[in-house]
Design an enzyme around this catalytic site. Structure first.
Site, PDB file in Angstrom:
ATOM      1  N   LYS A 228       1.071  -1.169  -0.113  1.00  0.00           N
ATOM      2  CA  LYS A 228       0.121  -0.170   0.369  1.00  0.00           C
ATOM      3  C   LYS A 228       0.569   1.603  -0.017  1.00  0.00           C
ATOM      4  O   LYS A 228       0.391   2.074  -0.746  1.00  0.00           O
ATOM      5  CB  LYS A 228      -0.688   0.072   0.952  1.00  0.00           C
ATOM      6  CG  LYS A 228      -1.782  -1.182   0.971  1.00  0.00           C
ATOM      7  CD  LYS A 228      -2.849  -0.806   2.377  1.00  0.00           C
ATOM      8  CE  LYS A 228      -2.450  -1.007   3.852  1.00  0.00           C
ATOM      9  NZ  LYS A 228      -1.898  -2.944   3.942  1.00  0.00           N
TER      10      LYS A 228
ATOM     11  N   ARG B 184      -9.722   0.816   7.968  1.00  0.00           N
ATOM     12  CA  ARG B 184      -9.060  -0.963   8.789  1.00  0.00           C
ATOM     13  C   ARG B 184     -10.271  -1.658   9.482  1.00  0.00           C
ATOM     14  O   ARG B 184      -9.677  -2.445   9.598  1.00  0.00           O
ATOM     15  CB  ARG B 184      -8.271  -0.195   9.338  1.00  0.00           C
ATOM     16  CG  ARG B 184      -6.557  -1.184   9.142  1.00  0.00           C
ATOM     17  CD  ARG B 184      -6.085  -0.794   9.576  1.00  0.00           C
ATOM     18  NE  ARG B 184      -4.366  -1.559   9.585  1.00  0.00           N
ATOM     19  CZ  ARG B 184      -3.232  -1.044   8.794  1.00  0.00           C
ATOM     20  NH1 ARG B 184      -3.550   0.492   8.891  1.00  0.00           N
ATOM     21  NH2 ARG B 184      -1.984  -1.442   9.268  1.00  0.00           N
TER      22      ARG B 184
ATOM     23  N   ARG C 156      11.692  -6.279   5.986  1.00  0.00           N
ATOM     24  CA  ARG C 156      11.588  -4.705   5.852  1.00  0.00           C
ATOM     25  C   ARG C 156      12.692  -4.602   6.498  1.00  0.00           C
ATOM     26  O   ARG C 156      12.831  -4.440   8.065  1.00  0.00           O
ATOM     27  CB  ARG C 156      10.141  -4.670   6.243  1.00  0.00           C
ATOM     28  CG  ARG C 156       9.799  -2.760   5.694  1.00  0.00           C
ATOM     29  CD  ARG C 156       8.477  -2.694   5.240  1.00  0.00           C
ATOM     30  NE  ARG C 156       7.555  -2.124   5.878  1.00  0.00           N
ATOM     31  CZ  ARG C 156       6.548  -1.730   4.901  1.00  0.00           C
ATOM     32  NH1 ARG C 156       5.904  -1.917   3.985  1.00  0.00           N
ATOM     33  NH2 ARG C 156       5.615  -2.116   5.784  1.00  0.00           N
TER      34      ARG C 156
ATOM     35  N   ARG D  49      11.378  -2.394  12.908  1.00  0.00           N
ATOM     36  CA  ARG D  49      10.215  -1.979  13.531  1.00  0.00           C
ATOM     37  C   ARG D  49       9.688  -2.614  14.454  1.00  0.00           C
ATOM     38  O   ARG D  49       9.749  -3.777  14.109  1.00  0.00           O
ATOM     39  CB  ARG D  49       9.301  -1.066  12.691  1.00  0.00           C
ATOM     40  CG  ARG D  49      10.148   0.348  12.316  1.00  0.00           C
ATOM     41  CD  ARG D  49       8.216   0.925  11.307  1.00  0.00           C
ATOM     42  NE  ARG D  49       7.291   0.483  11.880  1.00  0.00           N
ATOM     43  CZ  ARG D  49       6.133  -0.058  10.124  1.00  0.00           C
ATOM     44  NH1 ARG D  49       6.416   0.653   9.514  1.00  0.00           N
ATOM     45  NH2 ARG D  49       5.606  -0.156  10.511  1.00  0.00           N
TER      46      ARG D  49
ATOM     47  N   ARG E  23      -0.297  -9.297  13.423  1.00  0.00           N
ATOM     48  CA  ARG E  23      -0.796  -8.540  12.029  1.00  0.00           C
ATOM     49  C   ARG E  23      -1.195  -8.629  10.820  1.00  0.00           C
ATOM     50  O   ARG E  23      -3.127  -8.003  11.229  1.00  0.00           O
ATOM     51  CB  ARG E  23       0.376  -6.816  11.903  1.00  0.00           C
ATOM     52  CG  ARG E  23       0.568  -5.897  12.690  1.00  0.00           C
ATOM     53  CD  ARG E  23       2.729  -5.339  12.015  1.00  0.00           C
ATOM     54  NE  ARG E  23       1.502  -4.343  11.169  1.00  0.00           N
ATOM     55  CZ  ARG E  23       2.769  -4.474  10.135  1.00  0.00           C
ATOM     56  NH1 ARG E  23       3.967  -5.125  10.433  1.00  0.00           N
ATOM     57  NH2 ARG E  23       2.812  -3.299   9.046  1.00  0.00           N
TER      58      ARG E  23
END
Ligand code: AMP
Length: 216
Positions: free
Chosen positions: A13, A88, A127, A162, A173
């Site tokens: 996204k 969301r 990531r 992160r 998640r």
């Protein structure tokens, strides 16, 4: 142009929204980025949001909705916007309908990015993000590593994994996505502005999106 980007965490996204921001000259609004900046600055909103984010849960709707109501009325939204990570939940989508009705504006696209689950996990665990909150450049240790290991190409700050991109939080998640966000596909799929795009290769997904918006 007013667009919603739907898709699981890691679907792309953010990447697709940034490409669209460049192509169409409309602002990308990422609720995740806004929340991370609030956490970093230690604001009261950030302090409320941090625990939910670190656990892989959603931040409560009332916090997000107050934040987005303000954001959507800012001047830079007048030409349009790309919503990256909002709505969301069904409650957020219903509230967005109300906000847009009040502002007298309509959606031009709801783009659902489709990516197989194993690829989502691989993308998310590889990531890395720039630790500088005003940069937040994103890298990938497999496909887009920084030129110098551990250092941001853009601003020279340290790059980090992160907390919410460690594997156990990622699985949470994705489960949260299935439970609370995936129902938005049904919510929007009856609308003529809804369409799904496979997002394996960003440029190919972008070509499909541009084709769809031709003439808008
Ligand atoms: P993202 O970068 O979009 O994956 O967002 C990171 C985290 O911020 C999510 O895992 C949630 O905890 C929180 N978040 C972002 N957008 C929303 C939203 N629209 N509603 C609730 N929580 C959100």
């Amino acid at each position: 142009m007013r667009i919603i980007m739907l898709g699981a965490p890691g679907a792309g996204k953010g990447t697709m929204s940034a490409l669209m921001e460049k192509k169409y000259g409309i602002v990308q609004i990422s609720t995740g980025d806004i929340l991370r900046a609030e956490v970093k600055e230690g604001t009261s909103l950030g302090r409320k949001a941090a625990d939910y984010m670190n656990r892989g849960d959603l931040v409560p709707d009332e916090i997000i909705l107050g934040m987005m109501k303000n954001r959507l009325q800012k001047k830079d939204c007048s030409k349009g916007f790309i919503l990256d990570g909002f709505p969301r939940t069904i409650a957020q989508a219903e509230s967005l309908d109300g906000i847009m009705k009040d502002l007298g504006i309509r959606l031009d696209g709801v783009i659902n990015l489709e990516v197989p689950q194993d690829l989502l996990i691989r993308r998310l665990t590889s990531r890395r993000t720039c630790s500088n909150s005003s940069c937040q450049a994103v890298f990938n240790i497999h496909t887009m590593p920084p030129k110098k290991e551990g250092v941001c190409d853009k601003c020279g700050s340290q790059i980090i994994q992160r907390d919410d991109e460690k594997e156990d939080v990622i699985r949470k998640r994705l489960a949260t996505y299935d439970e609370k966000t995936a129902p938005l596909i049904d919510y929007y799929s009856g609308s003529d502005v809804f369409f799904s795009v496979p997002c394996i290769v960003a440029d190919e997904a972008m070509d499909k999106i541009v084709e769809r918006f031709k003439g808008l």
